[in-house]
Design a protein around this motif. Structure first.
Motif, mmCIF file in Angstrom:
data_model
loop_
_atom_site.group_PDB
_atom_site.id
_atom_site.type_symbol
_atom_site.label_atom_id
_atom_site.label_comp_id
_atom_site.label_asym_id
_atom_site.label_seq_id
_atom_site.Cartn_x
_atom_site.Cartn_y
_atom_site.Cartn_z
ATOM 1 N N ASP A 132 11.730 -15.598 -10.201
ATOM 2 C CA ASP A 132 11.264 -14.648 -11.213
ATOM 3 C C ASP A 132 10.737 -13.379 -10.538
ATOM 4 O O ASP A 132 10.284 -13.400 -9.388
ATOM 5 N N THR A 133 10.796 -12.286 -11.286
ATOM 6 C CA THR A 133 10.372 -10.986 -10.772
ATOM 7 C C THR A 133 8.965 -10.643 -11.237
ATOM 8 O O THR A 133 8.561 -11.009 -12.352
ATOM 9 N N LEU A 134 8.225 -9.955 -10.397
ATOM 10 C CA LEU A 134 6.875 -9.493 -10.712
ATOM 11 C C LEU A 134 6.912 -7.988 -10.968
ATOM 12 O O LEU A 134 7.341 -7.216 -10.112
ATOM 13 N N VAL A 135 6.487 -7.595 -12.149
ATOM 14 C CA VAL A 135 6.411 -6.184 -12.527
ATOM 15 C C VAL A 135 4.946 -5.776 -12.581
ATOM 16 O O VAL A 135 4.134 -6.450 -13.216
ATOM 17 N N ALA A 136 4.604 -4.686 -11.917
ATOM 18 C CA ALA A 136 3.226 -4.186 -11.902
ATOM 19 C C ALA A 136 3.046 -3.098 -12.952
ATOM 20 O O ALA A 136 3.933 -2.259 -13.130
ATOM 21 N N LEU A 137 1.916 -3.116 -13.631
ATOM 22 C CA LEU A 137 1.512 -2.033 -14.518
ATOM 23 C C LEU A 137 0.319 -1.341 -13.872
ATOM 24 O O LEU A 137 -0.672 -1.984 -13.515
ATOM 25 N N ALA A 138 0.418 -0.032 -13.719
ATOM 26 C CA ALA A 138 -0.601 0.723 -12.985
ATOM 27 C C ALA A 138 -1.947 0.691 -13.693
ATOM 28 O O ALA A 138 -2.028 0.654 -14.930
ATOM 29 N N SER A 139 -3.003 0.719 -12.904
ATOM 30 C CA SER A 139 -4.358 0.813 -13.431
ATOM 31 C C SER A 139 -4.746 2.280 -13.602
ATOM 32 O O SER A 139 -4.070 3.179 -13.102
ATOM 33 N N SER A 140 -5.863 2.514 -14.290
ATOM 34 C CA SER A 140 -6.378 3.876 -14.469
ATOM 35 C C SER A 140 -7.428 4.217 -13.427
ATOM 36 O O SER A 140 -8.025 5.284 -13.473
ATOM 37 N N GLY A 141 -7.664 3.305 -12.498
ATOM 38 C CA GLY A 141 -8.682 3.523 -11.475
ATOM 39 C C GLY A 141 -9.346 2.213 -11.128
ATOM 40 O O GLY A 141 -8.713 1.148 -11.135
ATOM 41 N N VAL A 142 -10.641 2.243 -10.872
ATOM 42 C CA VAL A 142 -11.366 1.050 -10.443
ATOM 43 C C VAL A 142 -11.530 0.047 -11.578
ATOM 44 O O VAL A 142 -11.770 -1.132 -11.347
ATOM 45 N N HIS A 143 -11.362 0.485 -12.815
ATOM 46 C CA HIS A 143 -11.596 -0.355 -14.004
ATOM 47 C C HIS A 143 -13.056 -0.805 -14.018
ATOM 48 O O HIS A 143 -13.943 0.034 -13.898
ATOM 49 N N SER A 144 -13.359 -2.098 -14.129
ATOM 50 C CA SER A 144 -14.767 -2.510 -14.259
ATOM 51 C C SER A 144 -15.140 -3.634 -13.308
ATOM 52 O O SER A 144 -15.908 -4.526 -13.663
ATOM 53 N N ASN A 145 -14.594 -3.585 -12.109
ATOM 54 C CA ASN A 145 -14.901 -4.608 -11.111
ATOM 55 C C ASN A 145 -15.192 -3.963 -9.765
ATOM 56 O O ASN A 145 -14.615 -2.939 -9.425
ATOM 57 N N GLY A 146 -16.086 -4.575 -9.013
ATOM 58 C CA GLY A 146 -16.387 -4.107 -7.667
ATOM 59 C C GLY A 146 -17.406 -2.995 -7.588
ATOM 60 O O GLY A 146 -17.589 -2.393 -6.532
ATOM 61 N N PHE A 147 -18.109 -2.733 -8.695
ATOM 62 C CA PHE A 147 -19.006 -1.574 -8.697
ATOM 63 C C PHE A 147 -20.296 -1.779 -7.908
ATOM 64 O O PHE A 147 -20.951 -0.811 -7.549
ATOM 65 N N SER A 148 -20.647 -3.008 -7.609
ATOM 66 C CA SER A 148 -21.796 -3.194 -6.715
ATOM 67 C C SER A 148 -21.452 -2.669 -5.324
ATOM 68 O O SER A 148 -22.283 -2.040 -4.659
ATOM 69 N N LEU A 149 -20.209 -2.888 -4.904
ATOM 70 C CA LEU A 149 -19.756 -2.346 -3.621
ATOM 71 C C LEU A 149 -19.572 -0.837 -3.710
ATOM 72 O O LEU A 149 -19.959 -0.098 -2.792
ATOM 73 N N VAL A 150 -19.013 -0.352 -4.811
ATOM 74 C CA VAL A 150 -18.850 1.098 -5.002
ATOM 75 C C VAL A 150 -20.193 1.799 -4.894
ATOM 76 O O VAL A 150 -20.339 2.804 -4.179
ATOM 77 N N ARG A 151 -21.193 1.284 -5.589
ATOM 78 C CA ARG A 151 -22.514 1.920 -5.597
ATOM 79 C C ARG A 151 -23.163 1.869 -4.214
ATOM 80 O O ARG A 151 -23.881 2.775 -3.818
ATOM 81 N N ARG A 152 -22.907 0.783 -3.475
ATOM 82 C CA ARG A 152 -23.441 0.675 -2.110
ATOM 83 C C ARG A 152 -22.834 1.757 -1.221
ATOM 84 O O ARG A 152 -23.527 2.372 -0.387
ATOM 85 N N ILE A 153 -21.538 2.013 -1.388
ATOM 86 C CA ILE A 153 -20.866 3.051 -0.602
ATOM 87 C C ILE A 153 -21.427 4.429 -0.949
ATOM 88 O O ILE A 153 -21.702 5.244 -0.061
ATOM 89 N N ILE A 154 -21.601 4.688 -2.250
ATOM 90 C CA ILE A 154 -22.154 5.980 -2.689
ATOM 91 C C ILE A 154 -23.536 6.194 -2.085
ATOM 92 O O ILE A 154 -23.860 7.286 -1.588
ATOM 93 N N GLU A 155 -24.341 5.138 -2.115
ATOM 94 C CA GLU A 155 -25.706 5.226 -1.560
ATOM 95 C C GLU A 155 -25.655 5.513 -0.058
ATOM 96 O O GLU A 155 -26.382 6.368 0.451
ATOM 97 N N ARG A 156 -24.781 4.818 0.649
ATOM 98 C CA ARG A 156 -24.697 4.998 2.098
ATOM 99 C C ARG A 156 -24.173 6.383 2.474
ATOM 100 O O ARG A 156 -24.574 6.957 3.494
ATOM 101 N N GLU A 157 -23.289 6.926 1.630
ATOM 102 C CA GLU A 157 -22.742 8.252 1.885
ATOM 103 C C GLU A 157 -23.712 9.369 1.485
ATOM 104 O O GLU A 157 -23.477 10.536 1.797
ATOM 105 N N GLY A 158 -24.785 9.014 0.770
ATOM 106 C CA GLY A 158 -25.773 10.006 0.359
ATOM 107 C C GLY A 158 -25.272 10.958 -0.706
ATOM 108 O O GLY A 158 -25.731 12.108 -0.788
ATOM 109 N N LEU A 159 -24.356 10.500 -1.550
ATOM 110 C CA LEU A 159 -23.771 11.353 -2.586
ATOM 111 C C LEU A 159 -24.546 11.242 -3.895
ATOM 112 O O LEU A 159 -25.176 10.225 -4.182
#
Length: 362
Positions: A182-209
């Protein structure tokens, strides 16, 4: 019996303003009404919401339920004062989990908890929820607002959502004929969606943004607005394809855990998913996160969607027509891999090639 020598207390003095709650109900009634659909009248104010399955066109349905939240993405909404998108995320995280089982989302209920009710902010959140419901074709039939001083700080809030859908008996996904080849077809996301934001926020904090700084991956937007891009809702395009007879065998919503953890959930014993990472066009935000956080590719793939918000499993001969139909519905759809035999072992994802994260960060 009250003691006349002691000052009297009220619920409002304890931090709960019933009048504000009533004002919010009045403010959101037009938003709720806008989500009306067959089976639901779109009114609120009773003790429970009612949905008529017969009016929705079902005679022998299976009910499918899902609930979810937005995670720490809501913290960015609070800190930026941008409240009109996280409601879309809330709906998306629930209804995308329904459609992967072949179900049409019918109704949605929300739970909004806060330390002190801000009617304007809450109304904007519900406006996002109503928008998400309209994108998914389901009715917002009710919800709950809880004011809990002492549990939440002033200005903080959290969200939870519940969605109920239906699928005709015999059309539940995944189908029993998912198999190697069987074939796997991908549908593109619009961005980060709603997962991983604890890591995202940690990166923002470390970058001082700061949230009002230009986004390093999209200078046309502030960092806060860019990261609050709402989760894409795949419901209408996928339902349209299935109702048109598209031979979709299985669907996987790529949320927390990424491709690594979510795709095996819809595969039978004996099947592995082989993914060509070089076929994925990762949005620039993922390249920037990987670079700024010094995150290894394996960690990116099990934390974020990395550009793929949904995977469709279909027979190999149907892949080209299915991609064309999904593109006509507005999706960015492309073949990303296939299923291979694994000798009867538990399903896993096998990666070939590598993500072009360096290019997407530019």
């Amino acid at each position: 019996m009250t003691d006349s020598k002691r000052p009297g207390l009220s619920y409002a003095q304890a931090g709960v303003d019933v009048d504000k709650g009533n004002a919010l109900v009045e403010a959101i009634k037009p938003l709720v009404k806008a989500t009306r659909r067959p089976g639901a009248d779109g009114t609120i104010g009773g003790f429970g919401g009612v949905f008529d399955l017969k009016a929705a066109g079902y005679t022998d349905p299976l009910l499918v339920a899902a609930n979810d939240g937005v995670g720490t993405k809501v913290k960015i909404a609070i800190e930026t004062g941008i409240h009109d998108t996280v409601g879309i995320d809330l709906v998306a995280m629930c209804v995308n989990d329904l459609v992967v089982q072949g179900a049409e989302p019918l109704l949605f209920l929300d739970y909004y908890a806060t330390g002190a009710l801000d009617v304007a902010a809450a109304r904007n959140v519900v406006a996002g929820i109503a928008e998400g419901c309209m994108r998914a074709g389901c009715a917002l039939i009710g919800g709950e607002t809880a004011e809990m001083p002492g549990l939440y700080a002033k200005g903080d809030y959290d969200l939870a959502g519940f969605a109920l859908g239906a699928v005709d008996r015999g059309k539940l996904l995944p189908r029993g004929d998912v198999a190697p080849g069987d074939t796997l077809v991908a549908l593109a996301s619009s961005g980060v969606h709603s997962n991983g934001f604890s890591l995202v926020r940690r990166i923002i904090e470390r970058e001082g943004l700061t949230w009002d700084a230009p986004a390093p991956f999209d200078a046309a937007k502030t960092l806060g607005r860019a990261l609050l891009e709402p989760t894409h809702i795949y419901v209408k395009s996928l339902l349209a394809a299935m109702r048109a007879g598209a031979p979709i065998k299985a669907l996987a919503h790529i949320t927390g855990g990424g491709l690594t953890e979510n795709l095996p959930r819809v595969l039978p014993q004996g099947c592995d998913a082989e993914i060509d990472l070089s076929a994925i066009s990762a949005p620039a935000v993922f390249g920037w996160l990987a670079q700024a956080g010094n995150i290894e590719e394996r960690e990116m793939l099990r934390t974020f969607n990395c550009g793929t918000g949904m995977i469709v499993v279909c027979a190999a001969h149907a892949a080209s027509d299915l991609c064309a139909a999904l593109r006509a519905s507005g999706e960015d759809a492309y073949v990303v891999g296939s299923l291979v035999a694994n000798g009867g072992a538990h399903p896993q994802v096998l990666y070939r090639g590598s993500l072009d994260l360096a290019g997407s960060a530019a």
